[in-house]
Motif scaffolding. Structure first.
Motif, PDB file in Angstrom:
ATOM      1  N   HIS A 145       0.874  -1.180   0.000  1.00 57.03           N
ATOM      2  CA  HIS A 145       0.000   0.000   0.000  1.00 57.03           C
ATOM      3  C   HIS A 145       0.907   1.225   0.000  1.00 57.03           C
ATOM      4  O   HIS A 145       1.706   1.406   0.907  1.00 57.03           O
ATOM      5  CB  HIS A 145      -0.915   0.003   1.223  1.00 57.03           C
ATOM      6  CG  HIS A 145      -1.726  -1.242   1.371  1.00 57.03           C
ATOM      7  ND1 HIS A 145      -2.874  -1.496   0.634  1.00 57.03           N
ATOM      8  CD2 HIS A 145      -1.539  -2.326   2.156  1.00 57.03           C
ATOM      9  CE1 HIS A 145      -3.359  -2.673   0.971  1.00 57.03           C
ATOM     10  NE2 HIS A 145      -2.569  -3.204   1.885  1.00 57.03           N
ATOM     11  N   VAL A 146       0.786   2.060  -1.008  1.00 55.55           N
ATOM     12  CA  VAL A 146       1.674   3.197  -1.192  1.00 55.55           C
ATOM     13  C   VAL A 146       0.846   4.472  -1.286  1.00 55.55           C
ATOM     14  O   VAL A 146      -0.064   4.572  -2.117  1.00 55.55           O
ATOM     15  CB  VAL A 146       2.534   3.045  -2.465  1.00 55.55           C
ATOM     16  CG1 VAL A 146       3.331   4.309  -2.730  1.00 55.55           C
ATOM     17  CG2 VAL A 146       3.442   1.832  -2.348  1.00 55.55           C
ATOM     18  N   ALA A 147       1.178   5.439  -0.439  1.00 56.61           N
ATOM     19  CA  ALA A 147       0.540   6.763  -0.501  1.00 56.61           C
ATOM     20  C   ALA A 147       1.602   7.793  -0.851  1.00 56.61           C
ATOM     21  O   ALA A 147       2.624   7.900  -0.152  1.00 56.61           O
ATOM     22  CB  ALA A 147      -0.113   7.092   0.828  1.00 56.61           C
ATOM     23  N   ILE A 148       1.390   8.528  -1.924  1.00 65.92           N
ATOM     24  CA  ILE A 148       2.323   9.579  -2.339  1.00 65.92           C
ATOM     25  C   ILE A 148       1.569  10.893  -2.240  1.00 65.92           C
ATOM     26  O   ILE A 148       0.794  11.274  -3.128  1.00 65.92           O
ATOM     27  CB  ILE A 148       2.848   9.328  -3.765  1.00 65.92           C
ATOM     28  CG1 ILE A 148       3.527   7.953  -3.835  1.00 65.92           C
ATOM     29  CG2 ILE A 148       3.829  10.425  -4.170  1.00 65.92           C
ATOM     30  CD1 ILE A 148       4.063   7.588  -5.196  1.00 65.92           C
ATOM     31  N   ASP A 149       1.785  11.579  -1.146  1.00 62.16           N
ATOM     32  CA  ASP A 149       0.999  12.776  -0.837  1.00 62.16           C
ATOM     33  C   ASP A 149       1.102  13.875  -1.884  1.00 62.16           C
ATOM     34  O   ASP A 149       0.089  14.493  -2.228  1.00 62.16           O
ATOM     35  CB  ASP A 149       1.398  13.317   0.546  1.00 62.16           C
ATOM     36  CG  ASP A 149       1.029  12.352   1.665  1.00 62.16           C
ATOM     37  OD1 ASP A 149       0.127  11.519   1.447  1.00 62.16           O
ATOM     38  OD2 ASP A 149       1.631  12.432   2.751  1.00 62.16           O
ATOM     39  N   ALA A 153      -2.297  10.775  -4.262  1.00 64.13           N
ATOM     40  CA  ALA A 153      -2.648   9.463  -4.808  1.00 64.13           C
ATOM     41  C   ALA A 153      -2.223   8.370  -3.840  1.00 64.13           C
ATOM     42  O   ALA A 153      -1.233   8.499  -3.120  1.00 64.13           O
ATOM     43  CB  ALA A 153      -1.964   9.244  -6.158  1.00 64.13           C
ATOM     44  N   ALA A 154      -3.003   7.292  -3.832  1.00 66.68           N
ATOM     45  CA  ALA A 154      -2.674   6.093  -3.056  1.00 66.68           C
ATOM     46  C   ALA A 154      -2.828   4.880  -3.962  1.00 66.68           C
ATOM     47  O   ALA A 154      -3.703   4.846  -4.835  1.00 66.68           O
ATOM     48  CB  ALA A 154      -3.580   5.977  -1.844  1.00 66.68           C
ATOM     49  N   PHE A 155      -1.974   3.889  -3.742  1.00 62.53           N
ATOM     50  CA  PHE A 155      -1.952   2.710  -4.601  1.00 62.53           C
ATOM     51  C   PHE A 155      -2.083   1.453  -3.751  1.00 62.53           C
ATOM     52  O   PHE A 155      -1.353   1.279  -2.774  1.00 62.53           O
ATOM     53  CB  PHE A 155      -0.645   2.652  -5.389  1.00 62.53           C
ATOM     54  CG  PHE A 155      -0.382   3.856  -6.252  1.00 62.53           C
ATOM     55  CD1 PHE A 155      -0.782   3.880  -7.578  1.00 62.53           C
ATOM     56  CD2 PHE A 155       0.265   4.971  -5.722  1.00 62.53           C
ATOM     57  CE1 PHE A 155      -0.533   4.991  -8.376  1.00 62.53           C
ATOM     58  CE2 PHE A 155       0.516   6.084  -6.511  1.00 62.53           C
ATOM     59  CZ  PHE A 155       0.111   6.099  -7.842  1.00 62.53           C
ATOM     60  N   ASP A 156      -3.018   0.608  -4.126  1.00 61.40           N
ATOM     61  CA  ASP A 156      -3.130  -0.733  -3.545  1.00 61.40           C
ATOM     62  C   ASP A 156      -2.387  -1.663  -4.493  1.00 61.40           C
ATOM     63  O   ASP A 156      -2.844  -1.895  -5.616  1.00 61.40           O
ATOM     64  CB  ASP A 156      -4.611  -1.113  -3.466  1.00 61.40           C
ATOM     65  CG  ASP A 156      -4.961  -1.799  -2.176  1.00 61.40           C
ATOM     66  OD1 ASP A 156      -4.108  -1.839  -1.294  1.00 61.40           O
ATOM     67  OD2 ASP A 156      -6.091  -2.308  -2.072  1.00 61.40           O
ATOM     68  N   LYS A 163       2.013  -3.452  -8.746  1.00 62.46           N
ATOM     69  CA  LYS A 163       3.212  -2.706  -8.378  1.00 62.46           C
ATOM     70  C   LYS A 163       3.817  -2.032  -9.607  1.00 62.46           C
ATOM     71  O   LYS A 163       4.214  -0.863  -9.563  1.00 62.46           O
ATOM     72  CB  LYS A 163       4.242  -3.642  -7.730  1.00 62.46           C
ATOM     73  CG  LYS A 163       3.873  -4.100  -6.321  1.00 62.46           C
ATOM     74  CD  LYS A 163       4.926  -5.049  -5.782  1.00 62.46           C
ATOM     75  CE  LYS A 163       4.532  -5.569  -4.396  1.00 62.46           C
ATOM     76  NZ  LYS A 163       4.506  -4.505  -3.374  1.00 62.46           N
ATOM     77  N   ARG A 164       3.881  -2.778 -10.685  1.00 60.53           N
ATOM     78  CA  ARG A 164       4.450  -2.218 -11.916  1.00 60.53           C
ATOM     79  C   ARG A 164       3.583  -1.076 -12.448  1.00 60.53           C
ATOM     80  O   ARG A 164       4.103  -0.043 -12.886  1.00 60.53           O
ATOM     81  CB  ARG A 164       4.584  -3.331 -12.952  1.00 60.53           C
ATOM     82  CG  ARG A 164       5.194  -2.887 -14.260  1.00 60.53           C
ATOM     83  CD  ARG A 164       5.661  -4.075 -15.070  1.00 60.53           C
ATOM     84  NE  ARG A 164       5.741  -3.769 -16.480  1.00 60.53           N
ATOM     85  CZ  ARG A 164       6.674  -3.002 -17.047  1.00 60.53           C
ATOM     86  NH1 ARG A 164       7.613  -2.468 -16.294  1.00 60.53           N
ATOM     87  NH2 ARG A 164       6.679  -2.781 -18.340  1.00 60.53           N
ATOM     88  N   ALA A 165       2.277  -1.239 -12.383  1.00 61.69           N
ATOM     89  CA  ALA A 165       1.373  -0.185 -12.854  1.00 61.69           C
ATOM     90  C   ALA A 165       1.482   1.065 -11.985  1.00 61.69           C
ATOM     91  O   ALA A 165       1.506   2.198 -12.498  1.00 61.69           O
ATOM     92  CB  ALA A 165      -0.056  -0.701 -12.862  1.00 61.69           C
TER      93      ALA A 165
END
Length: 338
Positions: A145-149, A153-156, A163-165
């Motif tokens: 789970h990645v959040a880039i403030d 945006a946040a990525f599941d 992950k690649r997308a």
């Protein structure tokens, strides 16, 4: 979707046997081929460089197809002679100074007796470079789970494809405006990602660079001090990036450094001002990342095109098509429609 359309066109050209026709009609006298990382574990690195298999195939394919792989100096000298019915030439280049150029690529280059140029920014061997792209890759590799403030945006991303997308989306966000790279520092700090440690893991150190520079097949070129997108800097700062990097490299390897690669290398990163600054800084050539071939006619030696070897699933076919002039044919068709 655009990639699917491109792949479909390439499949059609390939399976109908038209590649030699494109090469005869549209390929130039020479191509400069661009690599970055040559990755043993392509999947583990989220397919961000070139696999060993594709790298080896690229060298062997160029030779089978009659492209003589020579140094950049030899290539430009041959083009300047403008000899009728002479050979086609290919030049092999690597950007950034990754350690795997020495540990993975070099044995294959030696086996094929292939000259090559490595463009090195000062911040790679000194470990000072803000390698946001390595930070993003490590972030998506490590986290589900990645959040880039700064992106809001946040990525599941629990699996390889997600992950690649996610990495592709975040990388594209920076490429749209290179000044955004500095906004990622707080994100890296939050996830305890050390860019200095990543630099140490992935890039040649000073001793390794000195050793590589002495290799008879190798040439070392400049890549600015900090890997900055020069077009985002004022003229004084951009020229300092060039001159400081050249001075550092020449002092370190005790050899002339006459060739330059612009970081990023596209329209957002370099243009006529940067071409002029490269000439003022004393370089003999400078390469971009814009696709294209080299011909017998007049060349802007400070805006040389290159053909990159991609990292998507159809990279092999795309590389062969671009070397054979398919991109050139598309560009001419687009210009004719205008």
């Amino acid at each position: 979707m655009r990639q699917l359309v491109k792949d479909g066109i390439l499949y059609g050209i390939h399976w109908t046997g038209l590649m030699p026709v494109f090469r005869r009609l549209f390929a130039g006298r020479a191509v400069i081929v661009m690599f970055h990382e040559i990755q043993r574990d392509f999947r583990q690195e989220l397919m961000t460089g070139t696999s060993v298999d594709l790298f080896q195939h690229s060298l062997e394919w160029l030779q089978r197809q009659g492209w003589h792989i020579v140094s950049l100096d030899q290539c430009l000298q041959a083009l300047a002679r403008n000899e009728p019915n002479s050979s086609r030439y290919a030049v092999v280049t690597f950007d950034d100074g990754y350690r795997d150029v020495r540990s993975v690529a070099l044995p294959l280059l030696e086996r094929n007796k292939t000259p090559f140029t490595v463009y090195v920014p000062t911040g790679a061997p000194t470990r000072a470079m803000k390698t946001w792209w390595l930070g993003l890759r490590e972030l998506f590799r490590r986290e589900n789970h990645v959040a880039i403030d700064p992106m809001e945006a946040a990525f599941d991303c629990p699996d390889f494809l997600s992950k690649r997308a996610g990495l592709k989306t975040a990388t594209q966000w920076v490429h749209e405006d290179y000044r955004r790279a500095s906004l990622l520092e707080r994100t890296f700090h939050k996830y305890r990602i050390s860019l200095s440690a990543l630099n140490d893991a992935y890039f040649l150190d000073e001793q390794e660079l000195q050793d590589l520079a002495r290799h008879p097949l190798a040439s070392i070129g400049a890549h600015t001090a900090s890997h900055a997108a020069l077009a985002t800097l004022d003229s004084s700062s951009a020229r300092a990036e060039l001159e400081d990097n050249r001075k550092y490299l020449e002092t370190l390897i005790e050899l002339p450094v006459r060739h330059l690669a612009y970081p990023y290398g596209g329209a957002r990163a370099c243009g006529p001002r940067e071409y002029h600054l490269a000439e003022l800084a004393g370089f003999s050539t400078a390469v971009t990342t814009r696709k294209g071939h080299l011909g017998d006619g007049s060349l802007n030696r400070f805006a040389l095109p290159r053909i990159g070897v991609g990292c998507h699933l159809e990279a092999r076919m795309s590389f062969e098509a671009n070397v054979n002039g398919v991109h050139e044919a598309g560009a001419r068709l687009g210009a004719a429609r205008l």
